[in-house]
Write a protein that holds these residues in place. Sequence first.
Motif, PDB file in Angstrom:
ATOM      1  N   PHE A 162       0.824  -1.201   0.000  1.00  0.00           N
ATOM      2  CA  PHE A 162       0.000   0.000   0.000  1.00  0.00           C
ATOM      3  C   PHE A 162       0.863   1.257   0.000  1.00  0.00           C
ATOM      4  CE2 PHE A 162      -2.431  -3.335   2.024  1.00  0.00           C
ATOM      5  CZ  PHE A 162      -3.721  -3.184   1.523  1.00  0.00           C
ATOM      6  N   LYS A 163       0.520   2.192  -0.866  1.00  0.00           N
ATOM      7  CA  LYS A 163       1.069   3.539  -0.838  1.00  0.00           C
ATOM      8  C   LYS A 163      -0.123   4.466  -0.601  1.00  0.00           C
ATOM      9  CE  LYS A 163       4.077   6.751  -3.331  1.00  0.00           C
ATOM     10  NZ  LYS A 163       4.834   7.003  -4.582  1.00  0.00           N
ATOM     11  N   VAL A 164      -0.352   4.781   0.681  1.00  0.00           N
ATOM     12  CA  VAL A 164      -1.598   5.398   1.104  1.00  0.00           C
ATOM     13  C   VAL A 164      -1.590   6.901   0.848  1.00  0.00           C
ATOM     14  CG1 VAL A 164      -3.139   5.801   3.063  1.00  0.00           C
ATOM     15  CG2 VAL A 164      -1.940   3.609   2.841  1.00  0.00           C
ATOM     16  N   SER A 165      -2.673   7.382   0.274  1.00  0.00           N
ATOM     17  CA  SER A 165      -2.872   8.816   0.085  1.00  0.00           C
ATOM     18  C   SER A 165      -3.056   9.469   1.450  1.00  0.00           C
ATOM     19  CB  SER A 165      -4.109   9.046  -0.795  1.00  0.00           C
ATOM     20  OG  SER A 165      -4.377  10.416  -0.948  1.00  0.00           O
ATOM     21  N   HIS A 166      -2.264  10.497   1.741  1.00  0.00           N
ATOM     22  CA  HIS A 166      -2.258  11.102   3.077  1.00  0.00           C
ATOM     23  C   HIS A 166      -3.548  11.860   3.353  1.00  0.00           C
ATOM     24  CE1 HIS A 166      -0.598  12.828   6.733  1.00  0.00           C
ATOM     25  NE2 HIS A 166      -1.073  14.000   6.342  1.00  0.00           N
ATOM     26  N   ASP A 167      -4.121  11.607   4.522  1.00  0.00           N
ATOM     27  CA  ASP A 167      -5.296  12.344   5.007  1.00  0.00           C
ATOM     28  C   ASP A 167      -5.350  12.151   6.511  1.00  0.00           C
ATOM     29  OD1 ASP A 167      -7.700  13.479   5.641  1.00  0.00           O
ATOM     30  OD2 ASP A 167      -8.818  12.543   4.012  1.00  0.00           O
ATOM     31  N   ALA A 168      -4.798  13.119   7.241  1.00  0.00           N
ATOM     32  CA  ALA A 168      -4.673  12.999   8.695  1.00  0.00           C
ATOM     33  C   ALA A 168      -6.028  12.880   9.379  1.00  0.00           C
ATOM     34  CB  ALA A 168      -3.909  14.205   9.245  1.00  0.00           C
ATOM     35  N   ASN A 169      -7.077  13.435   8.785  1.00  0.00           N
ATOM     36  CA  ASN A 169      -8.398  13.404   9.399  1.00  0.00           C
ATOM     37  C   ASN A 169      -9.254  12.228   8.933  1.00  0.00           C
ATOM     38  OD1 ASN A 169      -7.961  15.887  10.824  1.00  0.00           O
ATOM     39  ND2 ASN A 169      -8.345  16.997   8.909  1.00  0.00           N
ATOM     40  N   HIS A 170      -8.668  11.382   8.095  1.00  0.00           N
ATOM     41  CA  HIS A 170      -9.429  10.284   7.502  1.00  0.00           C
ATOM     42  C   HIS A 170      -8.542   9.034   7.493  1.00  0.00           C
ATOM     43  CE1 HIS A 170     -12.448   9.283   4.032  1.00  0.00           C
ATOM     44  NE2 HIS A 170     -12.813   8.754   5.185  1.00  0.00           N
ATOM     45  N   PRO A 171      -8.323   8.409   8.662  1.00  0.00           N
ATOM     46  CA  PRO A 171      -7.360   7.309   8.757  1.00  0.00           C
ATOM     47  C   PRO A 171      -7.692   6.138   7.840  1.00  0.00           C
ATOM     48  CG  PRO A 171      -8.712   7.459  10.732  1.00  0.00           C
ATOM     49  CD  PRO A 171      -8.979   8.690   9.944  1.00  0.00           C
ATOM     50  N   PHE A 172      -6.652   5.438   7.445  1.00  0.00           N
ATOM     51  CA  PHE A 172      -6.731   4.301   6.533  1.00  0.00           C
ATOM     52  C   PHE A 172      -6.505   3.044   7.371  1.00  0.00           C
ATOM     53  CE2 PHE A 172      -5.244   1.342   3.324  1.00  0.00           C
ATOM     54  CZ  PHE A 172      -5.904   1.711   2.159  1.00  0.00           C
ATOM     55  N   ILE A 173      -7.458   2.137   7.375  1.00  0.00           N
ATOM     56  CA  ILE A 173      -7.396   0.954   8.233  1.00  0.00           C
ATOM     57  C   ILE A 173      -7.474  -0.305   7.385  1.00  0.00           C
ATOM     58  CG2 ILE A 173      -8.552  -0.337  10.073  1.00  0.00           C
ATOM     59  CD1 ILE A 173      -9.500   2.347  11.184  1.00  0.00           C
ATOM     60  N   VAL A 174      -6.510  -1.198   7.579  1.00  0.00           N
ATOM     61  CA  VAL A 174      -6.512  -2.496   6.901  1.00  0.00           C
ATOM     62  C   VAL A 174      -6.851  -3.570   7.929  1.00  0.00           C
ATOM     63  CG1 VAL A 174      -5.178  -4.182   5.593  1.00  0.00           C
ATOM     64  CG2 VAL A 174      -4.787  -1.741   5.233  1.00  0.00           C
ATOM     65  N   ALA A 176      -6.895  -7.482   8.623  1.00  0.00           N
ATOM     66  CA  ALA A 176      -6.307  -8.725   8.123  1.00  0.00           C
ATOM     67  C   ALA A 176      -6.402  -9.769   9.220  1.00  0.00           C
ATOM     68  CB  ALA A 176      -4.850  -8.517   7.715  1.00  0.00           C
ATOM     69  N   ALA A 177      -7.087 -10.877   8.927  1.00  0.00           N
ATOM     70  CA  ALA A 177      -7.354 -11.906   9.934  1.00  0.00           C
ATOM     71  C   ALA A 177      -8.049 -11.237  11.121  1.00  0.00           C
ATOM     72  CB  ALA A 177      -6.083 -12.635  10.324  1.00  0.00           C
ATOM     73  N   GLU A 178      -7.534 -11.424  12.339  1.00  0.00           N
ATOM     74  CA  GLU A 178      -8.205 -10.872  13.512  1.00  0.00           C
ATOM     75  C   GLU A 178      -7.682  -9.493  13.899  1.00  0.00           C
ATOM     76  OE1 GLU A 178      -7.737 -13.757  16.569  1.00  0.00           O
ATOM     77  OE2 GLU A 178      -9.324 -15.053  15.802  1.00  0.00           O
ATOM     78  N   GLY A 179      -6.693  -8.977  13.157  1.00  0.00           N
ATOM     79  CA  GLY A 179      -6.063  -7.717  13.544  1.00  0.00           C
ATOM     80  C   GLY A 179      -6.349  -6.592  12.572  1.00  0.00           C
ATOM     81  N   ARG A 180      -5.681  -5.466  12.817  1.00  0.00           N
ATOM     82  CA  ARG A 180      -5.864  -4.292  11.964  1.00  0.00           C
ATOM     83  C   ARG A 180      -4.578  -3.479  11.929  1.00  0.00           C
ATOM     84  NH1 ARG A 180      -8.522  -3.240  16.741  1.00  0.00           N
ATOM     85  NH2 ARG A 180      -7.731  -1.445  17.927  1.00  0.00           N
ATOM     86  N   ILE A 181      -4.414  -2.719  10.853  1.00  0.00           N
ATOM     87  CA  ILE A 181      -3.287  -1.807  10.670  1.00  0.00           C
ATOM     88  C   ILE A 181      -3.884  -0.432  10.406  1.00  0.00           C
ATOM     89  CG2 ILE A 181      -1.211  -1.298   9.336  1.00  0.00           C
ATOM     90  CD1 ILE A 181      -2.670  -4.746   9.019  1.00  0.00           C
ATOM     91  N   ARG A 182      -3.480   0.564  11.180  1.00  0.00           N
ATOM     92  CA  ARG A 182      -4.069   1.902  11.084  1.00  0.00           C
ATOM     93  C   ARG A 182      -2.997   2.903  10.682  1.00  0.00           C
ATOM     94  NH1 ARG A 182      -8.437   4.768  13.817  1.00  0.00           N
ATOM     95  NH2 ARG A 182      -7.902   6.961  14.126  1.00  0.00           N
ATOM     96  N   VAL A 183      -3.271   3.709   9.631  1.00  0.00           N
ATOM     97  CA  VAL A 183      -2.303   4.688   9.134  1.00  0.00           C
ATOM     98  C   VAL A 183      -3.067   5.935   8.693  1.00  0.00           C
ATOM     99  CG1 VAL A 183      -0.807   2.837   8.294  1.00  0.00           C
ATOM    100  CG2 VAL A 183      -2.370   3.950   6.729  1.00  0.00           C
ATOM    101  N   THR A 184      -2.329   6.998   8.400  1.00  0.00           N
ATOM    102  CA  THR A 184      -2.917   8.189   7.771  1.00  0.00           C
ATOM    103  C   THR A 184      -2.298   8.435   6.397  1.00  0.00           C
ATOM    104  OG1 THR A 184      -1.341   9.600   8.956  1.00  0.00           O
ATOM    105  CG2 THR A 184      -3.527   9.308   9.940  1.00  0.00           C
ATOM    106  N   GLY A 185      -1.059   8.025   6.201  1.00  0.00           N
ATOM    107  CA  GLY A 185      -0.398   8.165   4.904  1.00  0.00           C
ATOM    108  C   GLY A 185       0.985   7.569   4.993  1.00  0.00           C
TER     109      GLY A 185
END
Length: 333
Positions: A162-174, A176-185
């Motif tokens: 993933f190359k996530v488009s930056h948006d500090a007010n709109h977090p990007f969450i993946v 996967a299985a039972e977990g999650r990965i949270r980013v902003t960009g």
Amino acid sequence: MTDTPLSQAQYDAITDAAAHWCMRLHATDCTAEERQAFKQWLDADPLHAFEYEAMLEIWDVAGDLPRPEAVMPVARLQPTTPWRTFGIAAAVCALALPLAAFSGWSLGWVPNSYQHFEASNTVRQVTLSDGTQVELNLGTELTYSNYKDQRRVSLEKGEAFFKVSHDANHPFIVRAAEGRIRVTGTQFNVWMYEDQVRVNLIEGSVLVSSNNDLPGDGLRLEPSMQARYKHGDFTPQISQTYANDSSLAWRHGKLVLDNLALSEALPLINRYLNTPVMVADSSTGSIRLGGIYNIKELNSLVATLPKVLPVYLTRNKDGNPVLNSMPQQPPKS
């Protein structure tokens, strides 16, 4: 479903079809042929199921509305035909849907954009509706939904960069299985096989949790760090990666095994196989394997393992190939 976001007309057509099927399936004269046609429509696209579930909620709401008898004199009631019933239901759906959709979006319950992607026999590059770029490895499947308060990806199987488009007010969450990965960009890779997940951070920072039900956002990764978790892990395992880390070699069509024990190498190999390879015991699992392999040719690797390792192949009751360590020769007297 197409990779590009639907036009309003296309989306409205799906909504109209969902309303039609909702009414027909609730009708007493719905035929077996119609139910079969509905199933085919439902299976044709994940968005069909999404819209139908939303329509069922609206139908339930309509069922709780006051009945005509409660608000109209009995003398004014007219006999109601099936078509009149359908017309009332259609009107309720038509009026309720925009309000429900707006309320659902405002409350963060309903996405305003949905995309589904698959990569079968080749590495694939896609762009999400928010501008995020994603590379999908072979055999990968994921969905993307854009909510008011977050962007959400569900990695159903496989591996993605993933190359996530930056948006500090709109977090990007993946998820996967039972977990999650949270980013902003940021840039990161997620590998998943069965209930095992590995996250490699390339740029920026991410928060990794091994269980969606646990409070908090998880542990923070910095560049050149890796997180691993599997079913039942309370927290992910964090480690440092090396400058020549080969976990992203799949982007160039390669799988690099750096003198790994078979117990570690086989999940990386099995990700690409129709029938996973097993090890007979821990002794076999400790045998080490190295090399650089073409990810499209890994099925042929299984048959060659007895030629390069002290193992032989059998099959278990489920038909899976099983690696067994060769018995050691007794020392000569």
